[in-house]
Design an enzyme around this catalytic site. Structure first.
Site, PDB file in Angstrom:
ATOM      1  N   GLU A   4       0.814  -1.220   0.000  1.00  0.00           N
ATOM      2  CA  GLU A   4       0.000   0.000   0.000  1.00  0.00           C
ATOM      3  C   GLU A   4       0.849   1.272   0.000  1.00  0.00           C
ATOM      4  O   GLU A   4       1.250   1.756   1.058  1.00  0.00           O
ATOM      5  CB  GLU A   4      -0.934   0.012   1.227  1.00  0.00           C
ATOM      6  CG  GLU A   4      -1.814   1.258   1.278  1.00  0.00           C
ATOM      7  CD  GLU A   4      -2.753   1.312   2.485  1.00  0.00           C
ATOM      8  OE1 GLU A   4      -2.634   0.467   3.393  1.00  0.00           O
ATOM      9  OE2 GLU A   4      -3.597   2.207   2.514  1.00  0.00           O
ATOM     10  N   LYS A  12      -2.444  -1.963  -3.198  1.00  0.00           N
ATOM     11  CA  LYS A  12      -3.487  -1.094  -2.619  1.00  0.00           C
ATOM     12  C   LYS A  12      -3.056   0.363  -2.799  1.00  0.00           C
ATOM     13  O   LYS A  12      -2.388   0.935  -1.948  1.00  0.00           O
ATOM     14  CB  LYS A  12      -3.684  -1.437  -1.146  1.00  0.00           C
ATOM     15  CG  LYS A  12      -4.670  -0.535  -0.416  1.00  0.00           C
ATOM     16  CD  LYS A  12      -5.114  -1.120   0.914  1.00  0.00           C
ATOM     17  CE  LYS A  12      -5.948  -0.128   1.692  1.00  0.00           C
ATOM     18  NZ  LYS A  12      -6.672  -0.747   2.807  1.00  0.00           N
ATOM     19  N   GLY A  56      -9.028   6.899   1.474  1.00  0.00           N
ATOM     20  CA  GLY A  56      -8.217   8.093   1.715  1.00  0.00           C
ATOM     21  C   GLY A  56      -8.927   9.327   2.230  1.00  0.00           C
ATOM     22  O   GLY A  56      -8.370  10.419   2.150  1.00  0.00           O
ATOM     23  N   GLY A  57     -10.166   9.177   2.695  1.00  0.00           N
ATOM     24  CA  GLY A  57     -10.888  10.347   3.204  1.00  0.00           C
ATOM     25  C   GLY A  57     -11.842  10.955   2.178  1.00  0.00           C
ATOM     26  O   GLY A  57     -12.428  12.007   2.416  1.00  0.00           O
ATOM     27  N   ARG A 109     -12.676   3.913   5.904  1.00  0.00           N
ATOM     28  CA  ARG A 109     -13.693   4.943   6.175  1.00  0.00           C
ATOM     29  C   ARG A 109     -14.869   4.869   5.222  1.00  0.00           C
ATOM     30  O   ARG A 109     -16.014   5.028   5.637  1.00  0.00           O
ATOM     31  CB  ARG A 109     -13.058   6.337   6.121  1.00  0.00           C
ATOM     32  CG  ARG A 109     -12.265   6.663   7.357  1.00  0.00           C
ATOM     33  CD  ARG A 109     -11.317   7.813   7.135  1.00  0.00           C
ATOM     34  NE  ARG A 109     -10.190   7.455   6.275  1.00  0.00           N
ATOM     35  CZ  ARG A 109      -9.203   8.277   5.937  1.00  0.00           C
ATOM     36  NH1 ARG A 109      -9.220   9.519   6.363  1.00  0.00           N
ATOM     37  NH2 ARG A 109      -8.207   7.873   5.175  1.00  0.00           N
TER      38      ARG A 109
HETATM   39  P1  13P Z   1      -9.256   4.439   4.122  1.00  0.00           P
HETATM   40  O1  13P Z   1     -10.109   3.698   3.133  1.00  0.00           O
HETATM   41  O2  13P Z   1     -10.051   5.046   5.247  1.00  0.00           O
HETATM   42  O3  13P Z   1      -8.298   5.385   3.472  1.00  0.00           O
HETATM   43  O4  13P Z   1      -8.342   3.363   4.835  1.00  0.00           O
HETATM   44  C1  13P Z   1      -7.755   2.378   4.080  1.00  0.00           C
HETATM   45  C2  13P Z   1      -6.569   1.868   4.791  1.00  0.00           C
HETATM   46  O5  13P Z   1      -6.462   0.710   5.068  1.00  0.00           O
HETATM   47  C3  13P Z   1      -5.494   2.818   5.118  1.00  0.00           C
HETATM   48  O6  13P Z   1      -4.316   2.124   5.402  1.00  0.00           O
END
Ligand code: 13P
Length: 346
Positions: free
Chosen positions: A177, A219, A262-263, A294
């Site tokens: 990621e 990711k 990502g918000g 999120r």
């Molecule tokens: P978000 O989808 O809230 O960005 O989180 C994904 C995640 O695993 C961040 O490391």
């Protein structure tokens, strides 16, 4: 560990109509989200919330795997059933976040390097024994005037590749990621350039460290304008920029790409994923799905508020977002699908 044993897991993680649910918020991050909606920041509240998620009826219809945090993988439901068993019984694959967080990078103001390689081999062995079948490591890249620096991109890509090689040795599929943050006023084109450079560097390091691409999942973040940019591009523009960038930088041997949110507003994240699958379905060599935290959980958390009486409605909201994202993974999401949950929640 031969790549052959990793491939079926990697394929199952991005199976048709399914995606991943990230519920691996570290304790400080989880506490911050609890605080915002008035939930006590206790271990029991975190356990109770995670039990609500993993026991959501029907979750396995849309969710292939869940990413857990160290505290959570050791926890159990109220009746004593370990979460790993609850998850596996629901037909969902358990995974684990294994980085120990992003810290300030020495000599690089405003940039971060993710830590957690020391002792990782032993931790991976323990998680595999506990039933985890995949792992996650998140690198953070910030866009601002003179950053990201080449050294920050290279250091993070190197750590991601060393983590991925250790995962494959332990029989776990690595989720790699590299997150390019949405913070800032930069236009989409700048995010495109940075994301392309980051991905090329990551895949070069994965090659150098002998990671089997067939046994990993990428990711990434979507290619987006900064949150504060005055021009917010359309769904189609975001879809085209993101998939073009991925087609240039991600080898076809990778079985799947699962975005972080990502918000982004949750419905927008879903609509953007849908636009990508709708417009590029026949031209992509990899499965394109979600690994949202999120954008799947936030509505459920806001409904739950730490109260048992709200648990059923919160589970319905979670199920609903999982269902919408599953439709987006197939290019079949429609905004009218959102009306259904509005009536459920009211
Ligand atoms: P978000 O989808 O809230 O960005 O989180 C994904 C995640 O695993 C961040 O490391």
């Amino acid at each position: 560990m031969s790549a052959q044993t990793l491939i079926p897991t990697a394929k199952a993680m991005v199976a048709e109509g399914k995606g991943l649910l990230a519920m691996d918020e570290s304790t400080p991050t989880c506490n911050k989200r609890f605080e915002k909606v008035g939930i006590p920041q206790t271990e029991e509240a975190r356990r109770s919330y995670r039990e609500l998620i993993v026991s959501t009826p029907g979750l396995g219809e849309f969710i292939s795997g869940v990413i857990l945090y160290d505290e959570t993988i050791r926890q159990s439901g109220k009746d004593g059933t370990p979460f790993v068993k609850v998850i596996t019984d629901a037909g969902i694959i358990p995974g684990i976040k294994v980085d120990t967080g992003a810290q300030e990078m020495a000599g690089h103001p405003g940039e971060k390097i993710t830590e957690g390689l020391d002792g990782l081999r032993d931790r991976l062995t323990e998680y595999a024994q506990m039933g985890a079948r995949f792992a996650k490591w998140r690198a953070v890249i910030t866009i601002a005037d003179a950053i990201p620096s080449r050294s920050c991109i290279e250091a993070n890509a190197h750590a991601l590749a060393r983590y991925a090689a250790l995962c494959q040795e332990a029989g776990l599929v690595p989720i790699v990621e590299p997150e390019v943050l949405m913070d800032g006023g930069h236009p989409l084109e700048r995010c495109f350039e940075v994301t392309a450079e980051v991905l090329r560097t990551v895949f070069s390091q994965l090659y150098t460290q002998r990671v089997a691409l067939e046994g990993m999942i990428l990711k990434p973040s979507m290619v987006l304008p900064g949150k504060d940019c005055s021009k917010q591009d359309s769904l189609e523009e975001v879809a085209d920029a993101t998939v073009t960038c991925l087609l240039r930088a991600v080898p076809a041997a990778v079985p799947g790409i699962a975005f972080l949110s990502g918000g982004q507003p949750h419905e927008l994240a879903t609509a953007r994923l849908n636009a990508m699958n709708l417009r590029f379905k026949t031209r992509m060599p990899w499965a394109l799905t979600f690994s949202f935290s999120r954008a799947i959980q936030q509505p459920a958390l806001e409904i739950w508020k730490g109260r048992q009486a709200n648990a059923g409605a919160a589970q319905q909201a979670l199920y609903h977002r999982a269902r919408c994202n599953s439709a987006a993974r197939l290019g079949r999401y429609r905004t009218e699908m959102e009306n259904h949950v509005a009536s459920l929640a009211s």
